[in-house]
Design a protein around this motif. Structure first.
Motif, PDB file in Angstrom:
ATOM      1  N   LEU A  90       0.714  -1.155  -0.053  1.00 63.53           N
ATOM      2  CA  LEU A  90       0.073   0.179  -0.211  1.00 63.53           C
ATOM      3  C   LEU A  90       1.183   1.200  -0.115  1.00 63.53           C
ATOM      4  CD1 LEU A  90      -2.617  -1.156   2.594  1.00 63.53           C
ATOM      5  CD2 LEU A  90      -2.724  -1.296   0.179  1.00 63.53           C
ATOM      6  N   ALA A  91       1.600   1.463  -1.285  1.00 62.84           N
ATOM      7  CA  ALA A  91       2.464   2.403  -1.406  1.00 62.84           C
ATOM      8  C   ALA A  91       2.363   3.138  -2.617  1.00 62.84           C
ATOM      9  CB  ALA A  91       4.011   1.958  -1.071  1.00 62.84           C
ATOM     10  N   ASP A  92       2.817   4.406  -2.771  1.00 66.75           N
ATOM     11  CA  ASP A  92       2.835   5.246  -3.875  1.00 66.75           C
ATOM     12  C   ASP A  92       3.524   4.627  -4.957  1.00 66.75           C
ATOM     13  OD1 ASP A  92       1.600   7.693  -3.866  1.00 66.75           O
ATOM     14  OD2 ASP A  92       3.189   8.324  -2.216  1.00 66.75           O
ATOM     15  N   GLY A  93       2.866   4.228  -6.073  1.00 65.57           N
ATOM     16  CA  GLY A  93       3.559   3.439  -7.400  1.00 65.57           C
ATOM     17  C   GLY A  93       3.038   2.106  -7.374  1.00 65.57           C
ATOM     18  N   GLU A  94       2.674   1.367  -6.630  1.00 70.26           N
ATOM     19  CA  GLU A  94       2.252   0.164  -6.656  1.00 70.26           C
ATOM     20  C   GLU A  94       1.189  -0.036  -7.622  1.00 70.26           C
ATOM     21  OE1 GLU A  94       2.939  -3.053  -6.813  1.00 70.26           O
ATOM     22  OE2 GLU A  94       3.030  -3.341  -4.489  1.00 70.26           O
ATOM     23  N   VAL A  95       1.523  -1.368  -8.446  1.00 70.28           N
ATOM     24  CA  VAL A  95       0.517  -1.170  -9.686  1.00 70.28           C
ATOM     25  C   VAL A  95      -0.627  -2.052  -9.370  1.00 70.28           C
ATOM     26  CG1 VAL A  95       0.657  -2.279 -11.990  1.00 70.28           C
ATOM     27  CG2 VAL A  95       2.461  -1.062 -11.393  1.00 70.28           C
ATOM     28  N   TYR A 103      -2.840   0.692 -13.385  1.00 69.69           N
ATOM     29  CA  TYR A 103      -3.003   1.760 -12.705  1.00 69.69           C
ATOM     30  C   TYR A 103      -2.108   1.889 -11.530  1.00 69.69           C
ATOM     31  CZ  TYR A 103      -7.151   2.236 -15.519  1.00 69.69           C
ATOM     32  OH  TYR A 103      -8.122   2.046 -16.569  1.00 69.69           O
ATOM     33  N   ARG A 104      -1.432   2.924 -11.194  1.00 72.56           N
ATOM     34  CA  ARG A 104      -0.693   3.054 -10.189  1.00 72.56           C
ATOM     35  C   ARG A 104      -1.367   3.669  -8.785  1.00 72.56           C
ATOM     36  NH1 ARG A 104       4.364   1.448 -10.811  1.00 72.56           N
ATOM     37  NH2 ARG A 104       4.890   1.634 -12.913  1.00 72.56           N
ATOM     38  N   LEU A 105      -1.046   3.129  -7.743  1.00 72.95           N
ATOM     39  CA  LEU A 105      -1.558   3.710  -6.425  1.00 72.95           C
ATOM     40  C   LEU A 105      -0.870   5.047  -5.902  1.00 72.95           C
ATOM     41  CD1 LEU A 105      -3.664   2.383  -4.165  1.00 72.95           C
ATOM     42  CD2 LEU A 105      -1.767   2.004  -2.857  1.00 72.95           C
ATOM     43  N   ALA A 106      -1.981   5.976  -5.745  1.00 69.77           N
ATOM     44  CA  ALA A 106      -1.378   7.322  -5.323  1.00 69.77           C
ATOM     45  C   ALA A 106      -1.935   7.275  -3.703  1.00 69.77           C
ATOM     46  CB  ALA A 106      -1.946   8.550  -5.858  1.00 69.77           C
ATOM     47  N   VAL A 107      -0.878   7.612  -2.944  1.00 67.52           N
ATOM     48  CA  VAL A 107      -1.536   7.703  -1.488  1.00 67.52           C
ATOM     49  C   VAL A 107      -1.603   9.248  -1.032  1.00 67.52           C
ATOM     50  CG1 VAL A 107      -0.672   7.164   1.074  1.00 67.52           C
ATOM     51  CG2 VAL A 107       0.002   5.591  -0.699  1.00 67.52           C
ATOM     52  N   SER A 108      -2.675   9.507  -0.627  1.00 65.28           N
ATOM     53  CA  SER A 108      -3.181  10.988  -0.454  1.00 65.28           C
ATOM     54  C   SER A 108      -3.422  11.540   0.936  1.00 65.28           C
ATOM     55  CB  SER A 108      -4.451  11.165  -1.266  1.00 65.28           C
ATOM     56  OG  SER A 108      -4.855  12.608  -1.180  1.00 65.28           O
ATOM     57  N   ASP A 109      -2.746  12.639   1.332  1.00 65.72           N
ATOM     58  CA  ASP A 109      -2.990  13.209   2.891  1.00 65.72           C
ATOM     59  C   ASP A 109      -4.416  13.755   2.614  1.00 65.72           C
ATOM     60  OD1 ASP A 109      -0.576  12.586   3.849  1.00 65.72           O
ATOM     61  OD2 ASP A 109       0.162  14.353   2.547  1.00 65.72           O
ATOM     62  N   VAL A 120      -8.710   8.426 -10.101  1.00 63.25           N
ATOM     63  CA  VAL A 120      -8.605  10.003 -10.566  1.00 63.25           C
ATOM     64  C   VAL A 120      -7.520  10.002 -11.361  1.00 63.25           C
ATOM     65  CG1 VAL A 120      -8.399  12.307  -9.792  1.00 63.25           C
ATOM     66  CG2 VAL A 120      -9.667  10.567  -8.385  1.00 63.25           C
ATOM     67  N   ALA A 121      -7.641  10.653 -12.812  1.00 64.77           N
ATOM     68  CA  ALA A 121      -6.754  10.815 -13.556  1.00 64.77           C
ATOM     69  C   ALA A 121      -5.721   9.563 -13.890  1.00 64.77           C
ATOM     70  CB  ALA A 121      -5.903  12.003 -13.183  1.00 64.77           C
ATOM     71  N   GLY A 122      -6.186   8.564 -13.894  1.00 63.95           N
ATOM     72  CA  GLY A 122      -5.523   7.388 -14.089  1.00 63.95           C
ATOM     73  C   GLY A 122      -4.503   6.766 -13.039  1.00 63.95           C
ATOM     74  N   ARG A 123      -5.073   7.221 -12.131  1.00 69.91           N
ATOM     75  CA  ARG A 123      -4.518   6.681 -10.643  1.00 69.91           C
ATOM     76  C   ARG A 123      -5.300   6.345  -9.498  1.00 69.91           C
ATOM     77  NH1 ARG A 123       1.321   7.727 -10.332  1.00 69.91           N
ATOM     78  NH2 ARG A 123       1.350   7.486  -8.323  1.00 69.91           N
ATOM     79  N   LEU A 124      -5.173   5.246  -8.580  1.00 74.31           N
ATOM     80  CA  LEU A 124      -5.965   4.708  -7.735  1.00 74.31           C
ATOM     81  C   LEU A 124      -5.522   5.564  -6.381  1.00 74.31           C
ATOM     82  CD1 LEU A 124      -6.414   1.031  -7.969  1.00 74.31           C
ATOM     83  CD2 LEU A 124      -8.203   2.842  -8.062  1.00 74.31           C
ATOM     84  N   VAL A 125      -6.397   6.584  -5.849  1.00 72.30           N
ATOM     85  CA  VAL A 125      -6.140   7.247  -4.871  1.00 72.30           C
ATOM     86  C   VAL A 125      -6.766   6.734  -3.703  1.00 72.30           C
ATOM     87  CG1 VAL A 125      -6.382   9.440  -3.974  1.00 72.30           C
ATOM     88  CG2 VAL A 125      -6.053   9.237  -6.402  1.00 72.30           C
ATOM     89  N   ILE A 126      -5.823   6.525  -2.563  1.00 71.86           N
ATOM     90  CA  ILE A 126      -6.088   5.847  -1.381  1.00 71.86           C
ATOM     91  C   ILE A 126      -5.713   6.791  -0.260  1.00 71.86           C
ATOM     92  CG2 ILE A 126      -3.986   4.850  -0.823  1.00 71.86           C
ATOM     93  CD1 ILE A 126      -5.613   2.442   0.352  1.00 71.86           C
ATOM     94  N   ARG A 128      -3.822   8.267   3.168  1.00 67.92           N
ATOM     95  CA  ARG A 128      -2.784   7.755   3.749  1.00 67.92           C
ATOM     96  C   ARG A 128      -3.122   6.946   4.967  1.00 67.92           C
ATOM     97  NH1 ARG A 128       2.067   8.868   3.159  1.00 67.92           N
ATOM     98  NH2 ARG A 128       1.644  10.604   1.630  1.00 67.92           N
ATOM     99  N   LYS A 129      -4.079   7.343   5.759  1.00 69.57           N
ATOM    100  CA  LYS A 129      -4.504   6.529   6.937  1.00 69.57           C
ATOM    101  C   LYS A 129      -4.843   5.366   6.707  1.00 69.57           C
ATOM    102  CE  LYS A 129      -9.370   7.732   7.804  1.00 69.57           C
ATOM    103  NZ  LYS A 129      -9.897   6.619   7.951  1.00 69.57           N
ATOM    104  N   GLN A 130      -5.306   5.096   5.679  1.00 69.16           N
ATOM    105  CA  GLN A 130      -5.752   3.484   5.194  1.00 69.16           C
ATOM    106  C   GLN A 130      -4.593   2.765   4.747  1.00 69.16           C
ATOM    107  OE1 GLN A 130      -8.688   5.001   2.018  1.00 69.16           O
ATOM    108  NE2 GLN A 130     -10.517   4.307   3.508  1.00 69.16           N
ATOM    109  N   ALA A 131      -3.841   3.487   3.914  1.00 72.60           N
ATOM    110  CA  ALA A 131      -2.525   2.797   3.411  1.00 72.60           C
ATOM    111  C   ALA A 131      -1.548   2.454   4.671  1.00 72.60           C
ATOM    112  CB  ALA A 131      -1.817   3.851   2.614  1.00 72.60           C
ATOM    113  N   GLU A 132      -1.680   3.125   5.631  1.00 72.61           N
ATOM    114  CA  GLU A 132      -0.998   2.642   6.812  1.00 72.61           C
ATOM    115  C   GLU A 132      -1.439   1.701   7.779  1.00 72.61           C
ATOM    116  OE1 GLU A 132      -0.390   6.414   8.722  1.00 72.61           O
ATOM    117  OE2 GLU A 132       1.083   7.130   7.289  1.00 72.61           O
ATOM    118  N   ASP A 133      -2.940   1.414   7.482  1.00 76.07           N
ATOM    119  CA  ASP A 133      -3.529   0.247   8.088  1.00 76.07           C
ATOM    120  C   ASP A 133      -3.697  -0.775   7.089  1.00 76.07           C
ATOM    121  OD1 ASP A 133      -5.725  -1.371   9.232  1.00 76.07           O
ATOM    122  OD2 ASP A 133      -5.616   0.034  10.616  1.00 76.07           O
ATOM    123  N   VAL A 134      -3.050  -2.246   7.276  1.00 75.93           N
ATOM    124  CA  VAL A 134      -3.005  -2.852   6.204  1.00 75.93           C
ATOM    125  C   VAL A 134      -4.530  -3.610   6.192  1.00 75.93           C
ATOM    126  CG1 VAL A 134      -2.637  -5.439   5.859  1.00 75.93           C
ATOM    127  CG2 VAL A 134      -0.635  -4.031   6.488  1.00 75.93           C
TER     128      VAL A 134
END
Length: 260
Positions: A90-95, A103-109, A120-126, A128-134
């Protein structure tokens, strides 16, 4: 051969134990109801030797040696078809894949009000608090596949049902474990059955999703996978065998939800 070795060879292999024959290790299953020896290759590629009660170890070992070529062929087939499902970060750039595209993952604040993953614009936006919790991150991504997949397939269900001359079932997309799809007949009151599609299916190209849809729709008319079932699938999708083979090959490489 010593007397001790002769006695061992005369004994029946113990149920739940193991035997080793020319480097092959086999788990033993003994049964009083069984009349013949048999071998099975388990899903994890381990070998099981099925032994009739009272038959000596020496006879069991001879059976394994006589079927060594069969065992080698089955183990090779298992290796060629074993799952290669990757784990994801669950990190920036994961495919991640969706309908055959990457599509690459984008971790957003910034967190959407409903906390949902967005494309959004070709990226899966998640968030940050979700990305930090598996657990939370996996749940959010699976939820996105369920929502996106259901929206996409809903527009294709009616045309496929009409093409196959079957009633259009209710639809859901959810976790089906290792299954791509399932069909549950109606209870006799509403008359509508329910077709469920597994969320990992929507990583695959569109034509393979269509194959699974046609497969499950065929169950509206025909239970099981007999000749009548495949005849109906072929009428709707003459190239179904090629698609089934492609699904088997690509499907074992899809992400099934493991996070590392």
């Amino acid at each position: 051969m010593t007397a001790l070795a002769e006695n061992r060879q005369a004994e029946t292999p113990l149920d739940g134990g193991s035997v080793t024959v020319d480097g092959l290790s086999l788990r033993v299953r003994t049964s009083a109801r069984r009349k013949r020896f048999a071998l099975t290759v388990e899903p994890d590629a381990t070998l099981t030797l099925h032994v009739p009660e009272g038959r000596p170890t020496a006879e069991a070992e001879d059976f394994v040696r006589a079927h060594r070529e069969w065992v080698s062929a089955k183990l090779g087939q298992r290796e060629r078809t074993r799952p290669l499902n990757p784990a994801k970060r669950l990190a920036d750039g994961e495919v991640f894949r969706y309908l055959g595209r990457t599509y690459r993952l984008a971790v957003s604040d910034s967190t959407p009000g409903d906390g949902r993953v967005r494309l959004v614009a070709g990226r899966l936006v998640i968030a940050r608090k979700q990305a930090e919790d598996v657990t939370e991150g996996r749940t959010a991504l699976v939820d996105w596949y369920c929502r996106a997949g259901r929206t996409w397939v809903a527009d294709r269900l009616q045309p496929w049902a009409a093409r196959m001359a079957v009633g259009e079932p209710d639809l859901d997309v959810r976790d089906l474990g290792q299954k791509w799809g399932a069909y549950q007949p109606g209870d006799g009151t509403s008359g509508r059955g329910r077709m469920s599609l597994g969320w990992p299916l929507f990583q695959l190209p569109m034509h393979l999703v269509d194959y699974v849809v046609a497969h499950e729709l065929a169950h509206v008319k025909v239970a099981g996978h007999g000749a009548d079932f495949w005849r109906l699938v072929r009428l709707a999708l003459p190239e179904y065998e090629e698609r089934r083979a492609e699904l088997d090959e690509l499907g074992r490489r899809m992400w099934m939800g493991e996070i590392r």
